[in-house]
Design a protein around this motif. Structure first.
Motif, short mmCIF file in Angstrom:
data_model
loop_
_atom_site.label_atom_id
_atom_site.label_comp_id
_atom_site.label_asym_id
_atom_site.label_seq_id
_atom_site.Cartn_x
_atom_site.Cartn_y
_atom_site.Cartn_z
N ALA A 120 -2.77 2.48 2.79
CA ALA A 120 -2.31 2.04 4.11
C ALA A 120 -1.55 3.17 4.79
O ALA A 120 -0.77 3.88 4.16
N ALA A 121 -1.78 3.31 6.08
CA ALA A 121 -1.04 4.30 6.86
C ALA A 121 0.38 3.79 7.08
O ALA A 121 0.68 2.60 6.94
N ASP A 122 1.29 4.70 7.44
CA ASP A 122 2.68 4.32 7.70
C ASP A 122 2.76 3.78 9.12
O ASP A 122 3.04 4.50 10.08
N THR A 123 2.49 2.50 9.25
CA THR A 123 2.45 1.85 10.56
C THR A 123 3.38 0.64 10.54
O THR A 123 3.88 0.22 9.50
N ALA A 124 3.55 0.04 11.72
CA ALA A 124 4.35 -1.19 11.80
C ALA A 124 3.73 -2.29 10.95
O ALA A 124 4.44 -3.10 10.34
N ALA A 125 2.39 -2.33 10.91
CA ALA A 125 1.71 -3.35 10.10
C ALA A 125 2.03 -3.17 8.62
O ALA A 125 2.28 -4.15 7.91
N ARG A 126 2.04 -1.92 8.17
CA ARG A 126 2.36 -1.68 6.77
C ARG A 126 3.81 -2.06 6.48
O ARG A 126 4.12 -2.65 5.44
N ARG A 127 4.71 -1.73 7.38
CA ARG A 127 6.12 -2.07 7.17
C ARG A 127 6.31 -3.58 7.13
O ARG A 127 7.10 -4.09 6.33
N GLN A 128 5.57 -4.32 7.98
CA GLN A 128 5.67 -5.77 7.94
C GLN A 128 5.16 -6.33 6.62
O GLN A 128 5.79 -7.20 6.02
N ALA A 129 4.01 -5.82 6.17
CA ALA A 129 3.46 -6.27 4.90
C ALA A 129 4.42 -5.95 3.76
O ALA A 129 4.64 -6.77 2.86
N THR A 130 5.02 -4.77 3.80
CA THR A 130 5.97 -4.37 2.77
C THR A 130 7.20 -5.26 2.78
O THR A 130 7.71 -5.66 1.71
N ASP A 131 7.67 -5.62 3.97
CA ASP A 131 8.83 -6.52 4.07
C ASP A 131 8.51 -7.87 3.46
O ASP A 131 9.34 -8.45 2.73
N ARG A 132 7.33 -8.41 3.74
CA ARG A 132 6.95 -9.70 3.16
C ARG A 132 6.85 -9.60 1.65
O ARG A 132 7.25 -10.50 0.92
#
Length: 199
Positions: A120-132
């Motif tokens: 996964a690229a370092d994007t807002a989507a990845r950060r959201q998935a990581t937070d969950r």
């Protein structure tokens, strides 16, 4: 972002106790979509059957496709039937969408033949998935655990929604069934190869 997108990203980022196979991931993604459709009230579970609600625009291309794929005439299908039907090729479809959106980059997993390994690229989507994921969100953790990803801590906890419990159980059973079929075929193929190699 949707649960399926978050699950795909987690599957690219987090090591599991076994390689994640494309078929198993596809089943889990279909289950993730169904959980989100239930949450949006685009479908309800009546007994064992998925009863569609009115068509909704869900602001996500893949989830809209999932809603359009619901069987809208009786006899309706079961959650298990949905997983096998909707899940066919679903991991590849998510790969294509996320790759086109620039959500994937770098080293890539071997799920997709003749394609580079996925991360996964370092994007807002990845950060959201990581937070969950780091927050041990129960649905995401349970779906990942079915794929052998993570410790499973938090899996199956905090569920008060019976339809969600039913869907997650169906995912676990379908993944187990597919894994067993694959292992049986591997054993049969190995036995066949040994016959031809025998002097």
């Amino acid at each position: 972002m949707t649960t399926a997108r978050d699950l795909f990203i987690v599957a690219t980022d987090v090591s599991g106790d076994r390689p994640v196979e494309q078929g198993e991931l596809s089943l889990a993604l279909a289950g993730a979509e169904l959980v989100d459709l239930l949450g949006a009230r685009a479908v309800s579970l009546e007994g064992e059957l998925l009863v569609p609600g009115p068509p909704l625009a869900l602001d996500d291309r893949m989830l809209d496709e999932a809603g359009s794929a619901l069987v809208r005439q009786e006899p309706y299908e079961t959650a298990e039937d949905w997983l096998w039907r909707r899940g066919e090729g679903l991991a590849s479809a998510y790969f294509d969408v996320l790759d086109t959106e620039g959500q994937l980059t770098g080293e890539r997993r071997p799920w997709f033949p003749r394609r580079p390994r996925t991360a996964a690229a370092d994007t807002a989507a990845r950060r959201q998935a990581t937070d969950r994921w780091e927050g041990r969100e129960p649905v995401l953790v349970t779906l990942a655990a079915a794929l052998g990803i993570g410790s499973g801590e938090g899996a199956g906890e905090e569920f008060t929604d019976e339809p969600v419990v039913t869907v997650l159980a169906a995912v676990g059973e379908a993944v187990t069934e597919l894994t067993a079929v694959r292992q049986r075929r591997e054993i049969e193929n190995a036995a066949f190869d040994n016959i031809w190699r025998a002097p």
